[in-house]
Enzyme design. Structure first.
Site, mmCIF file in Angstrom:
data_model
loop_
_atom_site.group_PDB
_atom_site.id
_atom_site.type_symbol
_atom_site.label_atom_id
_atom_site.label_comp_id
_atom_site.label_asym_id
_atom_site.label_seq_id
_atom_site.Cartn_x
_atom_site.Cartn_y
_atom_site.Cartn_z
ATOM 1 N N ASP A 160 0.586 -1.559 -0.092
ATOM 2 C CA ASP A 160 -0.015 0.332 0.275
ATOM 3 C C ASP A 160 0.796 1.690 0.276
ATOM 4 O O ASP A 160 2.134 1.311 -0.087
ATOM 5 C CB ASP A 160 -1.449 -0.293 1.347
ATOM 6 C CG ASP A 160 -2.243 0.674 0.782
ATOM 7 O OD1 ASP A 160 -2.331 1.202 0.080
ATOM 8 O OD2 ASP A 160 -3.076 -0.001 1.536
ATOM 9 N N TRP A 193 0.768 1.571 -6.169
ATOM 10 C CA TRP A 193 1.883 3.233 -6.353
ATOM 11 C C TRP A 193 1.142 4.474 -7.057
ATOM 12 O O TRP A 193 0.969 5.416 -6.809
ATOM 13 C CB TRP A 193 3.302 2.582 -7.288
ATOM 14 C CG TRP A 193 3.891 3.031 -7.827
ATOM 15 C CD1 TRP A 193 3.943 5.159 -7.435
ATOM 16 C CD2 TRP A 193 5.227 3.064 -8.614
ATOM 17 N NE1 TRP A 193 4.955 4.885 -8.461
ATOM 18 C CE2 TRP A 193 5.344 4.442 -8.743
ATOM 19 C CE3 TRP A 193 5.303 1.779 -8.679
ATOM 20 C CZ2 TRP A 193 6.636 4.391 -9.267
ATOM 21 C CZ3 TRP A 193 6.351 1.906 -9.643
ATOM 22 C CH2 TRP A 193 7.235 2.917 -10.111
ATOM 23 N N PRO A 194 0.386 3.909 -8.497
ATOM 24 C CA PRO A 194 -0.167 4.588 -9.542
ATOM 25 C C PRO A 194 -1.586 5.517 -7.997
ATOM 26 O O PRO A 194 -1.811 6.178 -8.759
ATOM 27 C CB PRO A 194 -0.887 3.830 -10.865
ATOM 28 C CG PRO A 194 -0.222 3.145 -10.364
ATOM 29 C CD PRO A 194 0.553 3.027 -9.179
ATOM 30 N N TYR A 196 -1.911 6.212 -5.972
ATOM 31 C CA TYR A 196 -1.821 7.106 -4.624
ATOM 32 C C TYR A 196 -1.140 8.575 -5.555
ATOM 33 O O TYR A 196 -1.940 9.680 -5.611
ATOM 34 C CB TYR A 196 -0.802 6.821 -3.233
ATOM 35 C CG TYR A 196 -1.704 6.360 -2.398
ATOM 36 C CD1 TYR A 196 -2.324 7.014 -1.249
ATOM 37 C CD2 TYR A 196 -1.354 4.623 -2.628
ATOM 38 C CE1 TYR A 196 -2.801 6.097 -0.521
ATOM 39 C CE2 TYR A 196 -2.490 4.074 -1.494
ATOM 40 C CZ TYR A 196 -2.793 4.744 -0.551
ATOM 41 O OH TYR A 196 -3.614 3.994 0.182
ATOM 42 N N ASP A 222 -10.278 2.178 -4.077
ATOM 43 C CA ASP A 222 -10.809 0.497 -3.188
ATOM 44 C C ASP A 222 -12.674 0.822 -3.087
ATOM 45 O O ASP A 222 -13.475 1.855 -3.802
ATOM 46 C CB ASP A 222 -10.678 0.605 -1.706
ATOM 47 C CG ASP A 222 -9.427 0.836 -1.142
ATOM 48 O OD1 ASP A 222 -8.443 0.912 -2.187
ATOM 49 O OD2 ASP A 222 -9.264 0.693 0.286
#
Ligand SMILES: *[C@@H]1O[C@H](CO)[C@@H](O)[C@H](O)[C@H]1NC(C)=O
Ligand SMILES: *[C@@H]1O[C@H](CO)[C@@H](O)[C@H](O)[C@H]1NC(C)=O
Ligand SMILES: *[C@@H]1O[C@H](CO)[C@@H](O)[C@H](O)[C@H]1NC(C)=O
Ligand SMILES: CC(=O)N[C@H]1CO[C@H](CO)[C@@H](O)[C@@H]1O
Length: 412
Positions: A160, A193-194, A196, A222
């Site tokens: 995460d 990663w992408p 965030y 999510d």
């Protein structure tokens, strides 16, 4: 000579451009399995909330269900523990420790149990000092954590991206990936990663870099156990297709997050839409539920091998969305088998997210079909061959509200 060298460099650049994706031999097809977060979330309050308890008993029960009820044969394989699995502090040697009450025999025990059934085991960490729910994260401990996950025989690691800056995300995922690789243990590397970068830091993700370092990555919010959230995910993939499809393929996948089957959140027709779009996207298929709560119809969809074959096709093409009449989306996905190594089979999924019934028509020959011998058509949800068509035939379909139909055309 100089020209010759220049050409060589060009050829080399071209070749390395083509093969420049993570190549650890893993996730050649989109991962299938189960992940705890979607339904159980941070299920630590087992005394007051026993039906949402993230513990050893739950994880082993998923493995047993996969093994005994046909899910494993259909391809469901990875069982992944998400956030909230550890003690609140590392031990004296700086190692993460599984929660002593909920996982009394530790993670290696669970891994062994899962592996004995021929299934695979996944875990979770965060790239910062704490996880999203406040448990110890991996920042400052990449090497020791990578080694520990390898010692525990982990096969899949979800990482995460809470609580850190954009530039840190862009370097840390690469570093942690290198530490995972150095352990020598094959672990599917799932990066948030992408997501965030785009939704927390409001920058454009470098999907080229992501696909060079990760097997799977989250590109949107999510999922939650609600139909409007599933609709939003589908809408995102429909509008972002052009930005995502070229990075999607064997070994490197966009991940729209878990399926919400088994949570009493969807009607039968909404379940068809959910699984149809995920299969057409060649998305990971990760359940998140009490396996005893899947209803008969959901189970039938999950074990529909004609549908799973589309989702797991070895070419791994992400379906392209087209908007038809009345806002019906037509998703088009070429896949195997090919006739004479030349003419693909092609699946067409029609999806209408509105609340009215309608009739739409389209001509499959306008979407890349080109075998002049025609095609034989299977209705994937009914699992029957319904007719043969030629390239110029029009296909008319009556589609209920919030529903989907899938037709696979195999070249004759
Ligand atoms: C490590 O990386 C190399 C080079 O990409 C790859 O060939 C190998 O399979 C990787 N090993 C593991 C365990 O991920
Ligand atoms: C159409 O034909 C070409 C070869 O002539 C082939 O490469 C292409 O994949 C075909 N399209 C489909 C959908 O089969
Ligand atoms: C489609 O064509 C094949 C090959 O000619 C034939 O065997 C089959 O019966 C046809 N199917 C239908 C539904 O007409
Ligand atoms: C199948 C169906 O429900 N048709 C509807 C598709 O969506 C548009 C609007 O979004 C409606 O106008 C159609 O009736």
């Amino acid at each position: 000579m100089a020209v010759y060298l220049f050409v060589l460099i060009l050829v080399f650049a071209y070749l390395s451009g083509v093969v420049e994706v993570l190549d650890n031999g893993l996730a050649r097809r989109p991962p299938m399995g189960w992940m705890s977060w979607g339904y159980y979330m941070c299920g630590v309050d087992c005394d007051n909330n026993p039906h949402k308890c993230l513990d050893e008993k739950l994880i082993l029960s998923v493995a047993d269900k996969f093994y005994t009820e046909g899910y494993q044969e259909a391809g469901f394989e990875y069982i992944i523990i998400d956030d909230c699995w550890s003690e609140k502090a590392r031990d004296d040697n700086g190692r993460l420790v599984a929660d002593k009450k909920r996982f009394p025999r530790g993670m290696k025990y669970i891994a062994d149990y899962i592996h004995k059934l021929g299934l695979k085991f996944g875990m979770y960490t965060n790239i910062a000092t704490k996880t999203c729910m406040g448990y110890p994260g991996s920042r400052g401990h990449f090497e020791v954590d990578a080694k520990m996950f390898a010692e525990w025989d982990v096969d899949y690691l979800k990482v995460d991206g809470c609580f850190v800056k954009e530039d840190y995300l862009n370097t840390a995922y690469i570093k942690l990936g290198a530490h995972l690789n150095a352990t020598g243990r094959p672990m599917v590397y799932s990066c948030s990663w992408p997501y965030y970068i785009q939704f927390i830091h409001h920058k454009k993700p470098d999907y080229g870099a992501v696909s060079r370092h990760c097997n799977v990555w989250r590109s949107y919010h999510d999922v939650a156990t609600s139909w409007p959230v599933v609709k939003a995910i589908i809408a995102h993939y429909a509008t972002q297709y052009e930005h995502l499809y070229r990075f999607h393929g064997p070994g490197h996948w966009n991940d729209p997050d878990m399926l919400i089957f088994g949570t009493n959140s969807l009607t039968d027709s909404q379940s068809r839409v959910h699984i149809a779009v995920y299969a057409m996207l060649a998305a990971p298929l990760l359940l998140s539920c009490d396996m005893n709560s899947l209803n008969t119809y959901e189970k039938k969809l999950l074990l529909n091998l004609d549908l799973i074959a589309i989702a797991q096709d070895p070419l791994g093409v992400m379906a392209k969305p087209y908007v038809l009449q009345y806002s019906v989306t037509l998703w088009v996905k070429p896949h195997l088998p090919r006739k004479g190594d030349k003419y693909h089979s092609v699946s067409f999924a029609l999806v209408n997210l509105s609340k009215d019934e309608t009739t739409v028509s389209f001509i499959p020959g306008h979407y890349g079909l080109n075998s002049t011998d025609g095609y034989t058509v299977m209705d994937i949800f009914a699992q029957v061959f319904i007719k043969n068509i030629s390239l110029s035939d029009s296909f008319q379909v009556s589609l209920s509200a919030e529903d989907s139909l899938i037709y696979t055309m195999f070249p004759l």
